[in-house]
Motif scaffolding. Structure first.
Motif, PDB file in Angstrom:
ATOM      1  N   HIS A   1      44.981  71.593  58.234  1.00 37.36           N
ATOM      2  CA  HIS A   1      44.443  70.918  59.545  1.00 37.36           C
ATOM      3  C   HIS A   1      45.384  69.695  59.746  1.00 37.36           C
ATOM      4  O   HIS A   1      45.588  69.011  58.799  1.00 37.36           O
ATOM      5  CB  HIS A   1      43.053  70.659  59.535  1.00 37.36           C
ATOM      6  CG  HIS A   1      42.105  72.009  59.606  1.00 37.36           C
ATOM      7  ND1 HIS A   1      40.816  71.853  59.656  1.00 37.36           N
ATOM      8  CD2 HIS A   1      42.587  72.975  59.844  1.00 37.36           C
ATOM      9  CE1 HIS A   1      40.393  72.936  59.904  1.00 37.36           C
ATOM     10  NE2 HIS A   1      41.562  73.604  59.831  1.00 37.36           N
ATOM     11  N   ASN A   2      45.505  69.339  60.788  1.00 35.15           N
ATOM     12  CA  ASN A   2      46.296  68.101  61.315  1.00 35.15           C
ATOM     13  C   ASN A   2      45.830  66.727  60.863  1.00 35.15           C
ATOM     14  O   ASN A   2      46.514  65.867  60.570  1.00 35.15           O
ATOM     15  CB  ASN A   2      46.808  67.924  62.888  1.00 35.15           C
ATOM     16  CG  ASN A   2      47.794  69.102  63.129  1.00 35.15           C
ATOM     17  OD1 ASN A   2      48.336  69.913  62.512  1.00 35.15           O
ATOM     18  ND2 ASN A   2      47.665  69.412  64.686  1.00 35.15           N
ATOM     19  N   ASN A   3      44.498  66.623  60.673  1.00 41.23           N
ATOM     20  CA  ASN A   3      43.695  65.456  60.264  1.00 41.23           C
ATOM     21  C   ASN A   3      43.630  64.941  58.911  1.00 41.23           C
ATOM     22  O   ASN A   3      43.267  64.025  58.525  1.00 41.23           O
ATOM     23  CB  ASN A   3      42.505  65.814  60.854  1.00 41.23           C
ATOM     24  CG  ASN A   3      41.455  66.672  60.166  1.00 41.23           C
ATOM     25  OD1 ASN A   3      41.865  67.913  60.413  1.00 41.23           O
ATOM     26  ND2 ASN A   3      40.593  66.257  59.238  1.00 41.23           N
TER      27      ASN A   3
ATOM     28  N   ASP B   1      45.759  72.750  65.850  1.00 42.47           N
ATOM     29  CA  ASP B   1      46.407  72.789  64.463  1.00 42.47           C
ATOM     30  C   ASP B   1      47.653  73.993  64.546  1.00 42.47           C
ATOM     31  O   ASP B   1      47.707  74.775  65.352  1.00 42.47           O
ATOM     32  CB  ASP B   1      45.578  73.046  63.262  1.00 42.47           C
ATOM     33  CG  ASP B   1      44.346  72.134  63.385  1.00 42.47           C
ATOM     34  OD1 ASP B   1      44.780  71.146  63.022  1.00 42.47           O
ATOM     35  OD2 ASP B   1      43.136  72.434  63.220  1.00 42.47           O
TER      36      ASP B   1
END
Length: 320
Positions: free
Chosen positions: A317-319, A260
């Motif tokens: 976060h990237n998700n 991240d």
């Protein structure tokens, strides 16, 4: 906050890395600091930095089992201790009260609980359910909302009702503008839109003015500060954000890995600069990320080009 290191007791004397065993530290020094990997003996030969006498003589060079350096916290991360992280210790998101004063260690911020019958900014549950029906479920146009409200008023009058509808101390029946105004004052909501108009004001060419120089352009926007506050206050993101920069490594190979935004070198280096001001210690580093891309809209609007500017924060976060 993150716990103090217990198993990671081998710090690198040349950088801010911690290791769980001496073999990992040796591999790191040989790979990253080869010029100082092993001290020389009086005869000019290299010696093992873990030889008892040499280690004692070089205690300042190799502070094994020493306390962590002042601005780093280290702990294992995830299941099975397969990863460990170095956390920046000074910008570490300390809990505080509504005025920004830091709380004692272990204390939690006090939350204001709303009463079960508190439907503010709506007067009661009926008003909330009505607005939710109009705006969310049916997405009804304003003119149709007014028509339905008129029919409702007529039915109340026929039934002999004295108070038609309570609206912020008034007994008048609101129209769609009043409902929109109340919706805009919901605290847990999207930030309301605002707008302004711009146009070119410079010199125009003598041989003909391009159309774009005469046109007016409307810019719609959200208050960026309130957008960031909404992101911070979203309970769905509670476990999907990083409150301080970190560096993540494999416990088996000591390999540095990135995931991240806050795991990157840029975030870490920025905080190194910020913490030079002691007044920032305990706060949160929140980088704002902006992006723009032209979007052509042709359905029901003709051929119009829009240039949306998107905003997020690097802590998410990237998700997500």
């Amino acid at each position: 906050m993150h716990s103090q290191p217990t198993s990671l007791t081998y710090p690198c004397p040349k950088c801010r890395r911690w290791f769980k065993n001496k073999s990992g530290l040796i591999q790191h020094i040989n790979a990253k600091h080869p010029a100082s990997a092993r001290p020389l003996s009086p005869t000019g030969e290299q010696q093992d930095i873990f030889d008892g006498e040499t280690e004692a003589q070089n205690a300042d060079w190799f502070p094994r089992n020493s306390s962590p350096v002042p601005d780093i916290e280290t702990e294992f991360f995830g299941a099975g201790d397969k990863l460990y992280r170095n956390y920046h210790k000074l910008l570490n998101s300390r809990p505080c009260d509504a005025q920004g004063a830091f709380l004692p260690k272990g204390a939690s911020p006090s939350l204001q609980e709303k009463a079960a019958d508190d439907w503010s900014p709506f007067g009661n549950r009926l008003e909330f359910e009505l607005a939710d029906f109009f705006y969310t479920r049916c997405q009804m146009p304003g003119a149709q909302i007014d028509t339905l409200l008129d029919i409702w008023v007529a039915s109340l009058i026929k039934a002999g009702s004295q108070v038609l509808f309570s609206h912020h101390g008034s007994t008048r029946v609101p129209d769609h503008k009043d409902i929109y105004h109340t919706i805009d004052h919901i605290e847990l909501r999207d930030v309301k839109w605002d707008n302004f108009t711009v146009r070119y004001t410079g010199d125009c060419p003598a041989d003909g003015t391009p159309p774009w120089m005469d046109n007016k352009y409307k810019v719609y926007f959200h208050n960026r500060r309130k957008v960031v506050q909404n992101i911070l206050g979203n309970p769905d993101l509670l476990t999907e954000m990083d409150n301080c920069p970190y560096r993540e490594f494999s416990s088996a190979t000591n390999e540095h890995q990135w995931c991240d935004f806050m795991s990157g070198n840029w975030a870490w280096n920025q905080v190194d600069i910020i913490v030079q001001d002691p007044a920032t210690h305990g706060s949160v580093f929140m980088p704002v990320i902006l992006g723009s891309d032209k979007t052509t809209v042709s359905v029901a609007t003709g051929q119009n080009d829009f240039y949306p500017l998107y905003l997020s924060v690097g802590n998410v976060h990237n998700n997500v």
